[in-house]
Write a protein that holds these residues in place. Sequence first.
Motif, PDB file in Angstrom:
ATOM      1  N   LEU A   1       0.817  -1.268   0.158  1.00 26.77           N
ATOM      2  CA  LEU A   1       0.184  -0.077   0.039  1.00 26.77           C
ATOM      3  C   LEU A   1       0.744   1.242  -0.026  1.00 26.77           C
ATOM      4  O   LEU A   1       1.666   1.361   0.762  1.00 26.77           O
ATOM      5  CB  LEU A   1      -0.805   0.098   1.201  1.00 26.77           C
ATOM      6  CG  LEU A   1      -1.841   1.331   1.481  1.00 26.77           C
ATOM      7  CD1 LEU A   1      -2.706   1.516   0.365  1.00 26.77           C
ATOM      8  CD2 LEU A   1      -2.327   1.433   2.827  1.00 26.77           C
TER       9      LEU A   1
ATOM     10  N   ASP B   1       0.979   4.499   1.154  1.00 30.34           N
ATOM     11  CA  ASP B   1      -0.017   5.206   2.168  1.00 30.34           C
ATOM     12  C   ASP B   1       0.163   6.660   2.086  1.00 30.34           C
ATOM     13  O   ASP B   1       0.637   7.428   3.265  1.00 30.34           O
ATOM     14  CB  ASP B   1       0.403   4.760   3.515  1.00 30.34           C
ATOM     15  CG  ASP B   1      -0.794   4.991   4.435  1.00 30.34           C
ATOM     16  OD1 ASP B   1      -1.845   5.427   4.475  1.00 30.34           O
ATOM     17  OD2 ASP B   1      -0.515   4.582   5.739  1.00 30.34           O
ATOM     18  N   PHE B   2      -0.262   7.141   1.115  1.00 27.71           N
ATOM     19  CA  PHE B   2      -0.116   8.619   0.757  1.00 27.71           C
ATOM     20  C   PHE B   2      -0.776   9.023  -0.356  1.00 27.71           C
ATOM     21  O   PHE B   2      -0.981   8.290  -1.468  1.00 27.71           O
ATOM     22  CB  PHE B   2       1.409   9.024   0.370  1.00 27.71           C
ATOM     23  CG  PHE B   2       1.645  10.219   0.426  1.00 27.71           C
ATOM     24  CD1 PHE B   2       1.772  11.162   1.374  1.00 27.71           C
ATOM     25  CD2 PHE B   2       2.273  11.026  -1.190  1.00 27.71           C
ATOM     26  CE1 PHE B   2       2.116  12.811   0.947  1.00 27.71           C
ATOM     27  CE2 PHE B   2       2.461  12.196  -1.246  1.00 27.71           C
ATOM     28  CZ  PHE B   2       2.247  13.030  -0.030  1.00 27.71           C
ATOM     29  N   GLU B   3      -1.648  10.127  -0.226  1.00 24.72           N
ATOM     30  CA  GLU B   3      -2.511  10.878  -1.503  1.00 24.72           C
ATOM     31  C   GLU B   3      -1.421  11.422  -2.494  1.00 24.72           C
ATOM     32  O   GLU B   3      -0.691  12.227  -2.171  1.00 24.72           O
ATOM     33  CB  GLU B   3      -3.409  11.496  -1.099  1.00 24.72           C
ATOM     34  CG  GLU B   3      -4.348  12.073  -2.013  1.00 24.72           C
ATOM     35  CD  GLU B   3      -5.136  13.113  -1.292  1.00 24.72           C
ATOM     36  OE1 GLU B   3      -6.025  13.585  -2.332  1.00 24.72           O
ATOM     37  OE2 GLU B   3      -5.246  13.540  -0.319  1.00 24.72           O
TER      38      GLU B   3
ATOM     39  N   ASN C   1      -9.527   3.197  -0.834  1.00 22.54           N
ATOM     40  CA  ASN C   1      -9.761   4.604  -0.081  1.00 22.54           C
ATOM     41  C   ASN C   1      -9.394   4.437   1.307  1.00 22.54           C
ATOM     42  O   ASN C   1      -9.365   3.618   2.202  1.00 22.54           O
ATOM     43  CB  ASN C   1     -11.180   5.112  -0.441  1.00 22.54           C
ATOM     44  CG  ASN C   1     -11.800   5.237  -1.413  1.00 22.54           C
ATOM     45  OD1 ASN C   1     -10.895   5.662  -2.371  1.00 22.54           O
ATOM     46  ND2 ASN C   1     -12.902   5.072  -1.986  1.00 22.54           N
ATOM     47  N   SER C   2      -8.623   5.574   1.852  1.00 23.96           N
ATOM     48  CA  SER C   2      -8.367   5.729   2.935  1.00 23.96           C
ATOM     49  C   SER C   2      -9.514   6.137   3.898  1.00 23.96           C
ATOM     50  O   SER C   2     -10.502   6.226   3.573  1.00 23.96           O
ATOM     51  CB  SER C   2      -7.418   7.012   3.145  1.00 23.96           C
ATOM     52  OG  SER C   2      -7.869   8.156   2.742  1.00 23.96           O
TER      53      SER C   2
ATOM     54  N   ARG D   1      -9.928   9.505   0.481  1.00 28.77           N
ATOM     55  CA  ARG D   1      -9.010   9.939  -0.454  1.00 28.77           C
ATOM     56  C   ARG D   1      -8.254   8.587  -1.014  1.00 28.77           C
ATOM     57  O   ARG D   1      -8.045   7.370  -0.290  1.00 28.77           O
ATOM     58  CB  ARG D   1      -7.938  10.631   0.018  1.00 28.77           C
ATOM     59  CG  ARG D   1      -8.281  11.810   0.848  1.00 28.77           C
ATOM     60  CD  ARG D   1      -8.820  12.896  -0.085  1.00 28.77           C
ATOM     61  NE  ARG D   1      -9.436  14.136   0.405  1.00 28.77           N
ATOM     62  CZ  ARG D   1      -8.445  15.065   0.708  1.00 28.77           C
ATOM     63  NH1 ARG D   1      -7.335  15.365   0.450  1.00 28.77           N
ATOM     64  NH2 ARG D   1      -9.118  16.173   1.277  1.00 28.77           N
ATOM     65  N   ARG D   2      -7.987   8.606  -2.301  1.00 24.51           N
ATOM     66  CA  ARG D   2      -7.522   7.503  -3.010  1.00 24.51           C
ATOM     67  C   ARG D   2      -5.981   6.789  -2.628  1.00 24.51           C
ATOM     68  O   ARG D   2      -5.472   7.816  -2.346  1.00 24.51           O
ATOM     69  CB  ARG D   2      -7.456   7.729  -4.669  1.00 24.51           C
ATOM     70  CG  ARG D   2      -7.158   6.725  -5.300  1.00 24.51           C
ATOM     71  CD  ARG D   2      -6.882   6.970  -7.081  1.00 24.51           C
ATOM     72  NE  ARG D   2      -5.558   7.883  -7.108  1.00 24.51           N
ATOM     73  CZ  ARG D   2      -5.030   7.842  -8.284  1.00 24.51           C
ATOM     74  NH1 ARG D   2      -5.703   7.679  -9.313  1.00 24.51           N
ATOM     75  NH2 ARG D   2      -3.843   8.677  -8.328  1.00 24.51           N
ATOM     76  N   ARG D   3      -5.977   5.907  -2.289  1.00 25.50           N
ATOM     77  CA  ARG D   3      -4.639   5.009  -2.360  1.00 25.50           C
ATOM     78  C   ARG D   3      -4.220   4.180  -3.170  1.00 25.50           C
ATOM     79  O   ARG D   3      -5.283   3.427  -3.660  1.00 25.50           O
ATOM     80  CB  ARG D   3      -4.701   4.605  -0.766  1.00 25.50           C
ATOM     81  CG  ARG D   3      -4.634   5.572   0.383  1.00 25.50           C
ATOM     82  CD  ARG D   3      -3.541   6.337   0.238  1.00 25.50           C
ATOM     83  NE  ARG D   3      -3.452   7.235   1.525  1.00 25.50           N
ATOM     84  CZ  ARG D   3      -4.088   8.626   1.865  1.00 25.50           C
ATOM     85  NH1 ARG D   3      -4.668   8.967   0.972  1.00 25.50           N
ATOM     86  NH2 ARG D   3      -4.103   9.260   2.775  1.00 25.50           N
TER      87      ARG D   3
END
Length: 237
Positions: free
Chosen positions: A176, A178-180, A215-216, A220-222
């Motif tokens: 993953l 883990d950041f947008e 999505n987080s 927000r998309r990941r």
Amino acid sequence: MKVGIGRETMNNKDIDYLVNFLEDKQIPVITKDYHTYLTFHGLKAASVFILKEGVIKTSVILQDGREFNISYINQPDVISLLHDEALQYDEQPFNVRIESPTATFYQINRVQFWKYVNNDPYLQNYVKQYYRHRLSENFSRLQRLTMNGKLGALASFLRDLVLKFGRELDGGSKILIDFEVTNEDIAAFCGIATYASVSRMMKKLKEEGVIAFTNSDNGRRRIIVCNVQKLDDYIAY
């Protein structure tokens, strides 16, 4: 799973020494909020800024007005240490935008900082490693843009995100990010003209099972890298 691709990173001991030194000297700390700018490329300033906590993006503005992204930085590091140490004011090398909810920075007069460096062999070693790391980073970026096509440049950029923000899922079979990161920003990192082109390439990678999306907690998309080996196959090293 080993997710590294052999790129040089700063020595953690040197970074820890720098941070401890700044704390001992009680260097002031400033805080900036999400998507505000710390510095602008070419603006003269009397300070050296050192990221303490948070995520920032460095970029420059091209002659045609487009923004060209250089790197994300997510660990303590000097972000403005360039040019002549004797100058009281110096041009900032990058635009620096905050990409985390907040980011904190040590702010120190650049002449005073160089006095500290010149009297401390451990700080001198940090500065040496800093310039070496920047040279290696810039070479890797140039290599990515010249040796790969657009899809290869995108794959290489996703690999960089894995190194900086990767978190293993399913026992390490997936990673993953883990950041947008938006398609617009990806385009500016990879030298791609439009974010619509990025969307098409991301769709292709998804259809081939290389990446997936989730999505987080805040919606927000990941990006999830489902097949690191196949992602690497797109990259010319």
